[in-house]
Each structure stands twice: as structure tokens, then as C-alpha cells.
Write a protein that holds these residues in place. Structure first.
Motif, PDB file in Angstrom:
ATOM      1  N   ALA A  13       0.928  -1.416   0.127  1.00 55.82           N
ATOM      2  CA  ALA A  13      -0.183   0.105  -0.070  1.00 55.82           C
ATOM      3  C   ALA A  13       1.036   1.127  -0.048  1.00 55.82           C
ATOM      4  O   ALA A  13       0.289   2.189  -0.806  1.00 55.82           O
ATOM      5  CB  ALA A  13      -1.141   0.533   0.971  1.00 55.82           C
ATOM      6  N   LEU A  14       1.742   1.238   1.247  1.00 52.86           N
ATOM      7  CA  LEU A  14       2.570   1.841   0.885  1.00 52.86           C
ATOM      8  C   LEU A  14       3.511   2.917  -0.577  1.00 52.86           C
ATOM      9  O   LEU A  14       4.132   3.762  -1.466  1.00 52.86           O
ATOM     10  CB  LEU A  14       4.128   2.214   1.708  1.00 52.86           C
ATOM     11  N   VAL A  15       3.880   1.416  -0.937  1.00 51.02           N
ATOM     12  CA  VAL A  15       4.498   1.223  -2.542  1.00 51.02           C
ATOM     13  C   VAL A  15       3.156   2.427  -3.564  1.00 51.02           C
ATOM     14  O   VAL A  15       4.245   3.164  -4.493  1.00 51.02           O
ATOM     15  CB  VAL A  15       4.976   0.171  -2.687  1.00 51.02           C
ATOM     16  N   GLY A  16       2.602   1.322  -3.437  1.00 44.57           N
ATOM     17  CA  GLY A  16       1.382   2.698  -4.471  1.00 44.57           C
ATOM     18  C   GLY A  16       1.319   3.724  -3.975  1.00 44.57           C
ATOM     19  O   GLY A  16       1.219   4.374  -4.665  1.00 44.57           O
ATOM     20  N   ASP A  17       0.851   3.977  -3.186  1.00 46.21           N
ATOM     21  CA  ASP A  17       1.059   5.143  -2.473  1.00 46.21           C
ATOM     22  C   ASP A  17       2.254   6.417  -3.238  1.00 46.21           C
ATOM     23  O   ASP A  17       2.288   7.553  -3.461  1.00 46.21           O
ATOM     24  CB  ASP A  17       1.109   6.065  -1.103  1.00 46.21           C
ATOM     25  N   TYR A  18       2.939   5.692  -3.156  1.00 46.65           N
ATOM     26  CA  TYR A  18       4.689   6.817  -3.073  1.00 46.65           C
ATOM     27  C   TYR A  18       5.538   5.839  -4.453  1.00 46.65           C
ATOM     28  O   TYR A  18       7.146   6.885  -4.483  1.00 46.65           O
ATOM     29  CB  TYR A  18       5.099   6.872  -2.107  1.00 46.65           C
ATOM     30  N   GLY A  19       5.319   4.969  -4.351  1.00 41.12           N
ATOM     31  CA  GLY A  19       6.361   4.338  -5.448  1.00 41.12           C
ATOM     32  C   GLY A  19       7.033   5.025  -6.951  1.00 41.12           C
ATOM     33  O   GLY A  19       8.093   5.157  -6.601  1.00 41.12           O
ATOM     34  N   LYS A  20       6.536   5.426  -7.491  1.00 37.84           N
ATOM     35  CA  LYS A  20       6.043   6.043  -8.208  1.00 37.84           C
ATOM     36  C   LYS A  20       6.973   7.507  -8.290  1.00 37.84           C
ATOM     37  O   LYS A  20       7.419   8.120  -9.577  1.00 37.84           O
ATOM     38  CB  LYS A  20       5.045   6.900  -9.273  1.00 37.84           C
ATOM     39  N   SER A  21       6.813   8.007  -7.133  1.00 37.10           N
ATOM     40  CA  SER A  21       6.638   9.823  -7.937  1.00 37.10           C
ATOM     41  C   SER A  21       8.143   9.491  -6.695  1.00 37.10           C
ATOM     42  O   SER A  21       9.045  10.379  -6.845  1.00 37.10           O
ATOM     43  CB  SER A  21       6.376  10.802  -5.900  1.00 37.10           C
ATOM     44  N   ILE A  22       8.910   8.370  -5.703  1.00 41.06           N
ATOM     45  CA  ILE A  22      10.369   7.840  -5.724  1.00 41.06           C
ATOM     46  C   ILE A  22      11.158   7.913  -6.542  1.00 41.06           C
ATOM     47  O   ILE A  22      12.522   8.617  -7.011  1.00 41.06           O
ATOM     48  CB  ILE A  22      10.432   7.064  -4.618  1.00 41.06           C
ATOM     49  N   ALA A  23      10.198   6.651  -7.279  1.00 43.57           N
ATOM     50  CA  ALA A  23      11.394   6.632  -8.780  1.00 43.57           C
ATOM     51  C   ALA A  23      11.645   7.644  -9.486  1.00 43.57           C
ATOM     52  O   ALA A  23      12.417   7.579 -10.415  1.00 43.57           O
ATOM     53  CB  ALA A  23      10.525   5.062  -9.410  1.00 43.57           C
ATOM     54  N   ARG A  24      10.871   7.991  -9.667  1.00 43.28           N
ATOM     55  CA  ARG A  24      10.690   9.276 -10.875  1.00 43.28           C
ATOM     56  C   ARG A  24      11.755  10.303 -10.458  1.00 43.28           C
ATOM     57  O   ARG A  24      13.264  11.026 -10.649  1.00 43.28           O
ATOM     58  CB  ARG A  24       9.741  10.501 -10.757  1.00 43.28           C
ATOM     59  N   ARG A  25      11.864  10.379  -9.056  1.00 36.79           N
ATOM     60  CA  ARG A  25      13.281  11.693  -8.299  1.00 36.79           C
ATOM     61  C   ARG A  25      14.324  11.201  -8.384  1.00 36.79           C
ATOM     62  O   ARG A  25      15.768  11.644  -7.969  1.00 36.79           O
ATOM     63  CB  ARG A  25      12.673  11.279  -6.819  1.00 36.79           C
ATOM     64  N   VAL A  26      14.619   9.963  -8.642  1.00 37.16           N
ATOM     65  CA  VAL A  26      15.810   8.940  -8.046  1.00 37.16           C
ATOM     66  C   VAL A  26      16.225   8.783 -10.370  1.00 37.16           C
ATOM     67  O   VAL A  26      17.132   9.606 -10.599  1.00 37.16           O
ATOM     68  CB  VAL A  26      15.658   7.519  -7.852  1.00 37.16           C
ATOM     69  N   LEU A  27      15.233   8.290 -10.822  1.00 39.39           N
ATOM     70  CA  LEU A  27      15.367   8.491 -12.325  1.00 39.39           C
ATOM     71  C   LEU A  27      15.652   9.418 -12.939  1.00 39.39           C
ATOM     72  O   LEU A  27      16.852   9.665 -13.641  1.00 39.39           O
ATOM     73  CB  LEU A  27      15.012   7.696 -12.784  1.00 39.39           C
TER      74      LEU A  27
END
Length: 292
Positions: A206-220
Motif C-alpha cells: 500500500a505504501l509502495v502504491g502511494d509513494y513508489g512512482k514519485s520516489i522512482a521519478r525522483r531517483v531516475l
């Protein structure tokens, strides 16, 4: 989607009984604590024995009706086996062939006190591996690719005192999928392990669903450091009072260099055949029980 792989050979009577008696409580606690919508939790069952028994695997499919799952469990009779290793590989294969939902959290709970064929046990009637020719390490890697987490509930002390390489093999197999090896010294603890591991997975996803994409964009795309983001989001979650169920397992296994080496071999090897000549026998201690 929660799938049970249940060893149904002669030694498993208390564990089948415990699962049957606890399944309604298990499912209701997972659904309520995990804040799942009605009908969102599906449970399934694959029973397995070994070649030459009445059946090798028996799949019951997924259901949202817990009473159906309880009836399926109640039909299981512990019998057969005999040479030690069982048809674990065939059970893993049956698990992969199950009707998983694409968008669901996926978890397999393997309840066993014996390893698959082919890991080098002296009592193995099929030392070359699974009669089906399947490779359990490849099946584990495929589970990981599909987002299926595999947990082993190891029925102790049998798993570690009766087999030389079972612990090391299962430690590697579960790690390939991000799962855990959970030592069970009494059937009465079965429900807590299943509930705890299920809730941990649901809440983390559930946490990955809420925050995973934004974290990935910030890293990539922004080049931000994962360590800095970890610190930032940990502070955010702490400030908001975000809590995640964590399964705290009491350590019962001693760690030896030979065991660590074996786990690394299984994790990196293509198949059991290439890993087996390099594995080393070591001593595993389980709450006062030992084998060498």
C-alpha cells in the motif's frame, strides 16, 4: 491472493489440523487489519505429496469464501511420503499455474518439513531432482518476476535435524522472492505466522502504491540519492504516525560459514545440479536440537 502449499505426507497431521481450525480467524484478521474491501481477499490451496502416492499435487483454486477453503482443508489426509524429500518442486509449479490476479498482492505460504528432490539428501529416492524435470530455483525466480512472495513455514525440528541441506536451500529460495523462512516448533503458532507475514506484505505494498512512482521519478529523472530519500520519507512517515505490521521472528538457527556459502550458491546457481557439488554440510542448531 494468498495461496497455501500444504505438505500432506504422514508427518503433517497436526499442521493440517491447525490450518483447518484457524483459517476463518486467519482470513478475518487479514481482511480487517489490512483494511481490505469485502471479497478482496482470495485464499487458495495446493496439497502435495510425492511420486507414487495417491496424488502428487492437488489444486483447489482460489476462493473468496473462507468456508469453502475450510472445507477444502478438511478433506486433506496426511499419508504417504517415506523417502524424505517430497514433491515440493511440483507444488511450486502448481502455484505458478494458479489463477493469480494481475493487480493483487500475491503471497505463497509453503508449509513443509522436507526439501524437494535433488538437493543431495542421502534418503532421496530421486537424487537427480524432480521426476517432472522442473527446476525449483527457476520456479522461485519466476515467482519473483511475477511479484509473488514465497514464505516457508518450516516445521521444526524435523526440517533441520533430518536433512543436511534443506535449511540452506529454503533460505535461498525464499530470499529469491523477498520472502522469509519462518521456523515453527509448534503447530499452534501457525496462524500468527500467516497473519503477520500477510499483513506486512499488504501494508508495505500500500505504501509502495502511494509513494513508489514519485520516489522512482525522483531517483531516475532528478538524480536524487536513494539514501537521502529514505531518510526523508522515514521522517515523513514518523511524523504522520504511519505504522506497518512487522513480523518479529525469534532467532532459533545458529549461523555458520558453510551455511552462508550454501545459501549464496543456491541463490546464484542456475539449478540444483550445478550447486550440489559445491555445497558443504554444516551444523544447524534449532532450540536444543542439532544435526550434522
Amino acid at each position: 491472493d494468498l495461496l497455501f502449499l500444504q505438505d500432506c505426507t504422514a508427518s503433517q497431521t497436526p499442521y493440517i489440523k491447525s490450518a483447518t481450525e484457524s483459517i476463518i480467524n486467519i482470513c478475518s484478521r487479514i481482511a480487517s487489519s489490512g483494511k481490505l474491501a469485502p471479497g478482496a481477499l482470495r485464499v487458495g490451496l495446493v496439497a502435495y505429496r510425492d511420486a507414487g502416492d495417491e496424488f502428487v499435487t492437488k489444486s483447489f483454486g482460489f476462493t473468496t469464501d473462507v468456508s469453502v477453503m475450510q472445507r477444502n482443508l478438511s478433506t486433506l489426509v496426511a499419508a504417504g511420503g517415506g523417502d524424505g524429500p517430497e514433491a515440493v518442486t511440483e507444488a511450486l509449479d502448481a502455484a505458478l499455474a494458479s489463477d493469480w490476479r494481475i493487480d493483487a498482492s500475491k503471497m505463497v505460504v509453503l508449509i513443509a518439513d522436507a526439501p524437494p528432490h535433488g538437493i543431495g539428501e542421502p534418503s532421496d529416492a530421486s537424487p537427480g531432482g524432480s521426476p517432472s524435470g522442473k527446476n525449483p530455483l527457476a520456479l522461485g525466480r519466476r515467482m519473483a518476476e511475477l511479484g509473488i512472495t514465497l514464505h516457508l513455514i518450516a516445521c521444526e525440528p524435523t526440517l533441520s535435524t533430518s536433512y543436511k541441506f534443506a535449511y540452506d536451500f529454503y533460505k535461498a529460495l525464499t530470499a529469491l522472492t523477498g520472502g522469509l523462512l519462518l521456523p515453527l516448533v509448534s503447530a499452534s503458532g501457525l496462524a500468527d505466522y500467516i497473519i503477520g507475514s500477510s499483513l506486512e506484505r499488504i501494508e508495505l505494498e500500500a505504501l509502495v502504491g502511494d509513494y513508489g512512482k514519485s520516489i522512482a521519478r525522483r531517483v531516475l529523472f532528478s538524480g536524487e540519492a536513494p539514501a537521502a530519500l529514505t531518510k526523508e520519507y522515514h521522517a515523513k512517515f514518523t511524523a504522520r504516525g504511519v505504522e506497518v505490521t512487522s513480523l518479529d521472528v525469534e532467532p532459533v538457527y545458529a549461523t555458520y560459514p558453510e551455511s552462508v556459502k550454501n545459501v549464496n550458491l543456491y541463490t546464484t546457481s542456475k539449478d540444483l545440479l550445478s550447486a550440489r557439488p559445491l555445497t558443504e554440510v554444516c551444523l544447524i542448531l534449532v532450540q536444543g536440537y542439532s544435526q550434522s
